[in-house]
Design a protein around this motif. Structure first.
Motif, PDB file in Angstrom:
ATOM      1  N   PHE A 142     -17.104  36.425 -26.486  1.00  0.00           N
ATOM      2  CA  PHE A 142     -16.848  37.490 -25.519  1.00  0.00           C
ATOM      3  C   PHE A 142     -16.872  38.823 -26.259  1.00  0.00           C
ATOM      4  O   PHE A 142     -17.278  38.890 -27.406  1.00  0.00           O
ATOM      5  CB  PHE A 142     -15.488  37.267 -24.842  1.00  0.00           C
ATOM      6  CG  PHE A 142     -15.469  36.030 -23.995  1.00  0.00           C
ATOM      7  CD1 PHE A 142     -15.867  36.074 -22.678  1.00  0.00           C
ATOM      8  CD2 PHE A 142     -15.091  34.816 -24.529  1.00  0.00           C
ATOM      9  CE1 PHE A 142     -15.872  34.925 -21.896  1.00  0.00           C
ATOM     10  CE2 PHE A 142     -15.098  33.659 -23.753  1.00  0.00           C
ATOM     11  CZ  PHE A 142     -15.483  33.724 -22.440  1.00  0.00           C
ATOM     12  N   TYR A 171     -14.184  21.378 -24.658  1.00  0.00           N
ATOM     13  CA  TYR A 171     -15.582  21.525 -24.226  1.00  0.00           C
ATOM     14  C   TYR A 171     -16.531  21.008 -25.306  1.00  0.00           C
ATOM     15  O   TYR A 171     -17.491  20.287 -25.027  1.00  0.00           O
ATOM     16  CB  TYR A 171     -15.845  23.002 -23.914  1.00  0.00           C
ATOM     17  CG  TYR A 171     -17.251  23.307 -23.463  1.00  0.00           C
ATOM     18  CD1 TYR A 171     -17.701  22.912 -22.202  1.00  0.00           C
ATOM     19  CD2 TYR A 171     -18.140  23.998 -24.283  1.00  0.00           C
ATOM     20  CE1 TYR A 171     -18.984  23.196 -21.777  1.00  0.00           C
ATOM     21  CE2 TYR A 171     -19.427  24.287 -23.863  1.00  0.00           C
ATOM     22  CZ  TYR A 171     -19.847  23.886 -22.612  1.00  0.00           C
ATOM     23  OH  TYR A 171     -21.128  24.164 -22.194  1.00  0.00           O
ATOM     24  N   GLY A 206      -5.387  30.052 -22.034  1.00  0.00           N
ATOM     25  CA  GLY A 206      -6.712  30.559 -22.408  1.00  0.00           C
ATOM     26  C   GLY A 206      -7.417  31.200 -21.230  1.00  0.00           C
ATOM     27  O   GLY A 206      -6.862  31.318 -20.132  1.00  0.00           O
ATOM     28  N   TYR A 207      -8.661  31.595 -21.470  1.00  0.00           N
ATOM     29  CA  TYR A 207      -9.430  32.260 -20.425  1.00  0.00           C
ATOM     30  C   TYR A 207      -9.753  31.284 -19.285  1.00  0.00           C
ATOM     31  O   TYR A 207     -10.104  30.129 -19.507  1.00  0.00           O
ATOM     32  CB  TYR A 207     -10.745  32.812 -20.987  1.00  0.00           C
ATOM     33  CG  TYR A 207     -10.603  33.965 -21.946  1.00  0.00           C
ATOM     34  CD1 TYR A 207      -9.411  34.672 -22.067  1.00  0.00           C
ATOM     35  CD2 TYR A 207     -11.678  34.374 -22.732  1.00  0.00           C
ATOM     36  CE1 TYR A 207      -9.303  35.748 -22.936  1.00  0.00           C
ATOM     37  CE2 TYR A 207     -11.571  35.448 -23.604  1.00  0.00           C
ATOM     38  CZ  TYR A 207     -10.390  36.126 -23.713  1.00  0.00           C
ATOM     39  OH  TYR A 207     -10.296  37.187 -24.574  1.00  0.00           O
ATOM     40  N   ASP A 208      -9.665  31.794 -18.087  1.00  0.00           N
ATOM     41  CA  ASP A 208      -9.975  31.034 -16.880  1.00  0.00           C
ATOM     42  C   ASP A 208     -11.384  30.432 -16.949  1.00  0.00           C
ATOM     43  O   ASP A 208     -11.595  29.285 -16.566  1.00  0.00           O
ATOM     44  CB  ASP A 208      -9.839  31.987 -15.677  1.00  0.00           C
ATOM     45  CG  ASP A 208     -10.189  31.330 -14.359  1.00  0.00           C
ATOM     46  OD1 ASP A 208      -9.589  30.294 -14.040  1.00  0.00           O
ATOM     47  OD2 ASP A 208     -11.073  31.854 -13.656  1.00  0.00           O
ATOM     48  N   VAL A 209     -12.349  31.186 -17.470  1.00  0.00           N
ATOM     49  CA  VAL A 209     -13.724  30.670 -17.508  1.00  0.00           C
ATOM     50  C   VAL A 209     -13.843  29.469 -18.446  1.00  0.00           C
ATOM     51  O   VAL A 209     -14.624  28.541 -18.193  1.00  0.00           O
ATOM     52  CB  VAL A 209     -14.754  31.763 -17.887  1.00  0.00           C
ATOM     53  CG1 VAL A 209     -14.966  32.708 -16.722  1.00  0.00           C
ATOM     54  CG2 VAL A 209     -14.337  32.525 -19.134  1.00  0.00           C
ATOM     55  N   ARG A 250     -12.464  26.506 -16.496  1.00  0.00           N
ATOM     56  CA  ARG A 250     -13.400  26.050 -15.470  1.00  0.00           C
ATOM     57  C   ARG A 250     -14.524  25.194 -16.054  1.00  0.00           C
ATOM     58  O   ARG A 250     -15.009  24.256 -15.413  1.00  0.00           O
ATOM     59  CB  ARG A 250     -14.003  27.257 -14.734  1.00  0.00           C
ATOM     60  CG  ARG A 250     -13.008  27.932 -13.814  1.00  0.00           C
ATOM     61  CD  ARG A 250     -13.529  29.303 -13.370  1.00  0.00           C
ATOM     62  NE  ARG A 250     -12.679  29.835 -12.331  1.00  0.00           N
ATOM     63  CZ  ARG A 250     -12.928  29.699 -11.009  1.00  0.00           C
ATOM     64  NH1 ARG A 250     -14.012  29.088 -10.597  1.00  0.00           N
ATOM     65  NH2 ARG A 250     -12.096  30.185 -10.129  1.00  0.00           N
ATOM     66  N   LYS A 251     -14.967  25.534 -17.271  1.00  0.00           N
ATOM     67  CA  LYS A 251     -16.055  24.780 -17.906  1.00  0.00           C
ATOM     68  C   LYS A 251     -15.694  23.307 -18.071  1.00  0.00           C
ATOM     69  O   LYS A 251     -16.535  22.444 -17.908  1.00  0.00           O
ATOM     70  CB  LYS A 251     -16.355  25.363 -19.296  1.00  0.00           C
ATOM     71  CG  LYS A 251     -17.318  26.528 -19.278  1.00  0.00           C
ATOM     72  CD  LYS A 251     -17.219  27.406 -20.519  1.00  0.00           C
ATOM     73  CE  LYS A 251     -17.401  26.699 -21.832  1.00  0.00           C
ATOM     74  NZ  LYS A 251     -17.361  27.659 -22.973  1.00  0.00           N
ATOM     75  N   GLN A 293     -13.033  21.773 -16.458  1.00  0.00           N
ATOM     76  CA  GLN A 293     -12.596  21.189 -15.179  1.00  0.00           C
ATOM     77  C   GLN A 293     -13.797  20.672 -14.388  1.00  0.00           C
ATOM     78  O   GLN A 293     -13.738  19.606 -13.788  1.00  0.00           O
ATOM     79  CB  GLN A 293     -11.789  22.208 -14.371  1.00  0.00           C
ATOM     80  CG  GLN A 293     -10.375  22.377 -14.929  1.00  0.00           C
ATOM     81  CD  GLN A 293      -9.619  23.523 -14.279  1.00  0.00           C
ATOM     82  OE1 GLN A 293     -10.168  24.598 -14.045  1.00  0.00           O
ATOM     83  NE2 GLN A 293      -8.348  23.299 -13.999  1.00  0.00           N
ATOM     84  N   ARG A 294     -14.888  21.433 -14.394  1.00  0.00           N
ATOM     85  CA  ARG A 294     -16.030  20.961 -13.610  1.00  0.00           C
ATOM     86  C   ARG A 294     -16.745  19.790 -14.286  1.00  0.00           C
ATOM     87  O   ARG A 294     -17.554  19.111 -13.667  1.00  0.00           O
ATOM     88  CB  ARG A 294     -16.992  22.106 -13.288  1.00  0.00           C
ATOM     89  CG  ARG A 294     -17.677  22.758 -14.457  1.00  0.00           C
ATOM     90  CD  ARG A 294     -18.550  23.919 -13.929  1.00  0.00           C
ATOM     91  NE  ARG A 294     -19.314  24.557 -14.974  1.00  0.00           N
ATOM     92  CZ  ARG A 294     -19.144  25.817 -15.365  1.00  0.00           C
ATOM     93  NH1 ARG A 294     -18.219  26.574 -14.805  1.00  0.00           N
ATOM     94  NH2 ARG A 294     -19.897  26.328 -16.304  1.00  0.00           N
ATOM     95  N   PRO A 323      -8.994  16.890 -16.333  1.00  0.00           N
ATOM     96  CA  PRO A 323      -7.826  17.491 -15.699  1.00  0.00           C
ATOM     97  C   PRO A 323      -6.998  18.293 -16.699  1.00  0.00           C
ATOM     98  O   PRO A 323      -6.897  17.910 -17.871  1.00  0.00           O
ATOM     99  CB  PRO A 323      -7.025  16.288 -15.188  1.00  0.00           C
ATOM    100  CG  PRO A 323      -7.466  15.134 -16.013  1.00  0.00           C
ATOM    101  CD  PRO A 323      -8.835  15.439 -16.563  1.00  0.00           C
ATOM    102  N   GLY A 381      -6.909  44.718 -21.919  1.00  0.00           N
ATOM    103  CA  GLY A 381      -6.746  44.002 -20.650  1.00  0.00           C
ATOM    104  C   GLY A 381      -5.433  43.250 -20.544  1.00  0.00           C
ATOM    105  O   GLY A 381      -4.627  43.264 -21.472  1.00  0.00           O
ATOM    106  N   PRO A 382      -5.237  42.581 -19.415  1.00  0.00           N
ATOM    107  CA  PRO A 382      -3.994  41.816 -19.229  1.00  0.00           C
ATOM    108  C   PRO A 382      -3.823  40.708 -20.269  1.00  0.00           C
ATOM    109  O   PRO A 382      -2.702  40.403 -20.662  1.00  0.00           O
ATOM    110  CB  PRO A 382      -4.136  41.227 -17.820  1.00  0.00           C
ATOM    111  CG  PRO A 382      -5.462  41.604 -17.305  1.00  0.00           C
ATOM    112  CD  PRO A 382      -6.099  42.572 -18.228  1.00  0.00           C
ATOM    113  N   LYS A 383      -4.926  40.120 -20.746  1.00  0.00           N
ATOM    114  CA  LYS A 383      -4.826  39.060 -21.748  1.00  0.00           C
ATOM    115  C   LYS A 383      -4.409  39.612 -23.114  1.00  0.00           C
ATOM    116  O   LYS A 383      -4.054  38.859 -24.012  1.00  0.00           O
ATOM    117  CB  LYS A 383      -6.162  38.313 -21.869  1.00  0.00           C
ATOM    118  CG  LYS A 383      -6.470  37.408 -20.690  1.00  0.00           C
ATOM    119  CD  LYS A 383      -5.700  36.092 -20.792  1.00  0.00           C
ATOM    120  CE  LYS A 383      -5.963  35.208 -19.599  1.00  0.00           C
ATOM    121  NZ  LYS A 383      -5.164  33.974 -19.624  1.00  0.00           N
TER     122      LYS A 383
END
Lengths: 168, 367
Positions: free
Chosen positions: B50, B167, B188-191, B194-195, B197-198, B202, B343-345
């Motif tokens: 990032f 991942y 950690g980062y939401d993205v 998501r990587k 989770q999809r 879980p 940022g907020p993080k």
């Protein structure tokens, strides 16, 4: 602390509405958290992803300018960018998604379409696999899915590729 | 005794950027690292970064390691000492370096300490069974040596490291049974979440490891839920049949050299533990000793690179080196660093740094 006029809604400017999706391919940015990141803006040659005033802002898409070219998909470090084309066929839409697993599928392969929680929600036919030097090892896989699932399918399972134990 | 102008301890993202910046100013640099290749943790970071263009956003860590190393390799001003471990800091400012079972000494005019961090351990029954790994070791096995640590993994910790390594385990063809996280939310980062989770993994928040089972190696793990007070809730146990438990429960600065050098240290939990008091140029209370990277406070590799640049520039300037673009470069690194943390993080790090600088002012380390 920061001025956040574009962030009244987490989805506005990132998730195209049904009306826009009916007009042709467009980007879907599943990026809802303010993290320091901006490569998508640099990748867009249409000028559709607005410049970042603050590195931590969410990306904001001008859906009138976005032509769904998909140049931003593989540059997103969060793998959070997809392109959806609901004008592909009568009942079928195309979802283009970033894919970093082996084996890569080939056009014509039938794979499992998975939703955001990893549940299998359809079978999907692979239409195209983009993997050039520009993609830097993040392939972009085009899959054909039932149109009703264009905003649900976000990952695929190819043959025996890696997966979690709790997959549906 | 051998001398050098600036000794950079650690050739990770912070150390390499410090060496590059100091070299660009015209300083003679010796960069010492215990690893067999430059890059530190970058050599196992196969994911894209990032940040913004200045921090190589969109590039993979493994490629950033190469790009940075190429900038100093074969440069007559820079000596890169690999497989060399700094084992001591002496009163006269000399450091001891162990290499090939021999001890040599080096007396630098300035030191930039960029030794990084070590992983935290977690207490639970059988945490010493083979098959319980730190996330760093799992990443090294897979991404440096091409070895799978096991067939099925329970990941402990949903910070960025836990999410990213999960991942990468999936990419290596290893099953990830679940990610457990003691906090009520993903750290950690939401993205990144998501990587995985999809891909069907879980993430169990408000959960922790109760025990790991097995006779000779890990054969399974039991997790249980945590209440609002972080007390485990009996009756909520879940069993996972895994052969590997991977701990990604945080990092703590690797500050032994700084303690030995007598730097004033402060315990700042937001920065991961004990960190050196230092000024805006990253110079510690011991004059001519600078810090950068995770050692200066646990953050991301992107911020480590910028801190390294600042420390390298400042250390070289303090020796009288100068370049026309010095002010511009220093200001750009500071601005980029502020943007990364803005940022907020970055809130926790900002809070930690505020405290560190306030403590520094109290004792006169910061003007």
């Amino acid at each position: 602390m920061r001025d956040k006029p574009c962030q009244e809604s987490r989805t506005h400017g990132r998730i195209p509405g049904a009306e826009r999706r009916a007009r042709g391919p467009c980007v879907v940015m599943e990026c809802f958290e303010d993290i320091p990141c901006d490569p998508c803006h640099d990748a867009c040659r249409q000028g559709a992803i607005r410049p970042f005033d603050d590195l931590n802002h969410l990306p904001e898409v001008d859906f009138d300018k976005c032509n769904g070219c998909g140049a931003c998909i593989s540059v997103c470090p969060g793998l959070a960018i997809f392109v959806v084309d609901e004008t592909w066929k009568d009942d079928l839409a195309v979802v283009r998604l970033p894919y970093e697993f082996l084996p890569l599928p080939a056009p014509g392969d039938v794979v499992a379409g998975l939703d955001r929680s990893g549940r299998r929600c359809c079978t999907a036919k692979v239409i195209r696999v983009e993997k050039t030097k520009r993609h830097d090892r993040t392939a972009v896989v085009w899959i054909e899915v039932p149109k009703a699932l264009s905003m649900e399918v976000r990952h695929i399972r190819v043959g025996g590729s890696a997966r979690g134990l709790h997959e549906g | 005794m051998r001398t050098t102008e600036i000794c950079v301890i650690g050739a990770g993202p912070a150390g390499l950027c410090a060496a590059i910046a100091a070299r660009d100013m015209g300083a003679r640099v010796t960069c010492v690292d215990s690893g067999d290749r430059p890059g530190g943790q970058l050599v196992k970071q196969t994911h894209k970064f990032f940040g913004s263009r200045a921090e190589f956003a969109g590039k993979r860590g493994i490629d950033i390691a190469r790009i940075l190393a190429e900038q100093i390799e074969n440069d007559p001003l820079v000596e890169l000492m690999l497989e060399s471990t700094v084992i001591g800091f002496y009163d006269d400012g000399a450091i001891g370096i162990e290499r090939d079972d021999a001890l040599t000494f080096l007396k630098p005019a300035r030191i930039v300490c960029a030794t990084g961090a070590s992983e935290r351990m977690l207490a639970f029954p059988n945490n010493d069974l083979p098959g319980v790994y730190g996330a760093g070791a799992v990443q090294t096995l897979m991404n440096v040596y091409g070895v799978r640590p096991g067939k099925a993994v329970l990941m402990v910790g949903a910070g960025n490291i836990g999410l990213i390594v999960s991942y990468q385990l999936l990419q290596a063809g290893v099953e990830v049974a679940a990610v457990v996280e003691a906090m009520p939310q993903v750290g950690g980062y939401d993205v990144h979440a998501r990587k995985i989770q999809r891909a069907g993994v879980p993430i169990l928040t408000s959960h922790t490891v109760k025990a790991v089972h097995g006779t000779r190696t890990v054969e399974g793990a039991t997790v249980w839920a945590l209440g609002g007070d972080f007390r485990p809730i009996p009756g909520t146990e879940q069993h996972f049949q895994v052969d590997t438990v991977c701990l990604a429960v945080g990092l703590t600065p690797l500050a032994d050299i700084l303690w030995q050098a007598g730097c004033r240290m402060a315990y700042v939990p937001e920065l991961g533990g004990h960190v050196a008091l230092r000024d805006e140029d990253y110079e510690t209370s011991r004059p001519s000793v600078y810090v950068a990277g995770d050692l200066a406070g646990i953050e991301e590799a992107s911020s480590a690179m910028l801190e390294g640049t600042i420390a390298g520039l400042a250390a070289a300037r303090s020796l009288g080196h100068s370049t026309p673009d010095f002010d511009e470069r220093l200001a750009a690194a500071r601005a980029d660093l502020a943007a990364l943390r803005g940022g907020p993080k970055g809130e926790k790090v900002r809070r930690g740094l505020d405290r560190l600088m306030r403590l520094g002012r109290e004792v006169g380390v910061v003007a």
